[in-house]
Motif scaffolding. Structure first.
Motif, PDB file in Angstrom:
ATOM      1  N   LEU A  48       0.867  -1.326   0.094  1.00  0.00           N
ATOM      2  CA  LEU A  48       0.085   0.006  -0.045  1.00  0.00           C
ATOM      3  C   LEU A  48       0.902   1.324  -0.214  1.00  0.00           C
ATOM      4  O   LEU A  48       0.393   2.070  -0.036  1.00  0.00           O
ATOM      5  N   GLU A  49       1.784   1.363  -0.101  1.00  0.00           N
ATOM      6  CA  GLU A  49       2.942   2.254   0.418  1.00  0.00           C
ATOM      7  C   GLU A  49       2.500   3.923   1.329  1.00  0.00           C
ATOM      8  O   GLU A  49       2.354   4.496   0.943  1.00  0.00           O
ATOM      9  N   PRO A  50       2.295   2.882   2.144  1.00  0.00           N
ATOM     10  CA  PRO A  50       1.716   4.397   3.655  1.00  0.00           C
ATOM     11  C   PRO A  50       2.645   5.210   3.680  1.00  0.00           C
ATOM     12  O   PRO A  50       4.362   4.155   3.944  1.00  0.00           O
ATOM     13  N   GLY A  51       2.418   6.462   4.213  1.00  0.00           N
ATOM     14  CA  GLY A  51       3.230   6.666   4.908  1.00  0.00           C
ATOM     15  C   GLY A  51       3.828   6.638   6.330  1.00  0.00           C
ATOM     16  O   GLY A  51       4.634   7.184   6.983  1.00  0.00           O
ATOM     17  N   HIS A  52       2.834   6.863   7.073  1.00  0.00           N
ATOM     18  CA  HIS A  52       2.581   6.913   8.474  1.00  0.00           C
ATOM     19  C   HIS A  52       2.642   5.203   9.066  1.00  0.00           C
ATOM     20  O   HIS A  52       0.989   4.893   8.570  1.00  0.00           O
ATOM     21  N   ILE A  53       2.601   4.495   9.795  1.00  0.00           N
ATOM     22  CA  ILE A  53       2.523   2.758   9.982  1.00  0.00           C
ATOM     23  C   ILE A  53       2.942   2.477  11.795  1.00  0.00           C
ATOM     24  O   ILE A  53       3.858   3.016  11.849  1.00  0.00           O
TER      25      ILE A  53
END
Length: 206
Positions: free
Chosen positions: A42-47
């Protein structure tokens, strides 16, 4: 069966920490890898990872993502901090924190990962409410967990109930109650280990 208390969970995982990777790593690795790969896609910015443990998944997340990891066990977290130190180019922030009382603002994270935690927390419904609060609307929640099986597993689950509090594990954990009854969208459920007893559940929040 009594539910595990917060203190029993801390004691258990502090005790397991020195041997956790060798004892539980072979069982949990497949689920952690599948979860981390799904998050990365998903290429998230903040996990946020709830129950970061010894930090087995840290190197699997996208390099450009900001990663927060929390755990209730100080001894486990120290091992995660050592792993994080080996990834100096990553933005990784680790903290001791109770997952049922998250110290983050609403709608903070694109993804929340919850590996092998839901059935060991004292109040699963409270944890679910907290991870939904801090996950942004239409963000994703990834749960890897043991869920009760059918007749084949009913006897082992009954036998484990008497010691569940001591080992910090809720042996009888119903998928319908803890997953399907919430007003979120279950995108997929995939078996990851031990004949489907462990599953990766991918959920859209909101």
């Amino acid at each position: 069966m009594s539910d595990p208390s917060k203190q029993s969970v801390i004691r258990t995982y502090d005790r397991y920490a020195p041997i956790y990777d060798s004892l539980f790593g072979p069982i949990q690795r497949a689920g952690c890898v599948r979860m981390a790969e799904s998050v990365a896609a998903l290429e998230p910015g903040h996990i946020l990872e709830v129950g970061i443990g010894t930090g087995l998944t840290l190197s699997m997340y996208p390099e450009r993502a900001k990663v927060n990891g929390i755990d209730i066990s100080p001894v486990m977290l120290r091992q995660a901090q050592q792993r994080a130190a080996g990834l100096p180019s990553r933005d990784i922030r680790l903290a001791i924190m109770d997952a049922e009382q998250l110290e983050f603002d609403d709608n903070t994270f694109d993804c929340v990962a919850v590996p092998y935690v839901l059935s060991v927390t004292p109040n699963p419904d409270k944890l679910v409410a907290e991870i939904r609060r801090v996950c942004r609307p239409d963000g994703h929640i990834f749960i890897v967990n043991h869920f009760s099986g059918g007749k084949l597993w009913s006897l082992p689950e009954r036998l484990l109930r008497s010691v569940a509090d001591k080992i910090g594990f809720r042996s009888n954990f119903d998928y319908d109650h803890h997953i399907l009854r919430h007003d979120w969208t279950v995108l997929s459920t995939t078996p990851v280990r031990l004949f489907g007893l462990y599953r990766l559940v991918i959920i859209r929040n909101g």
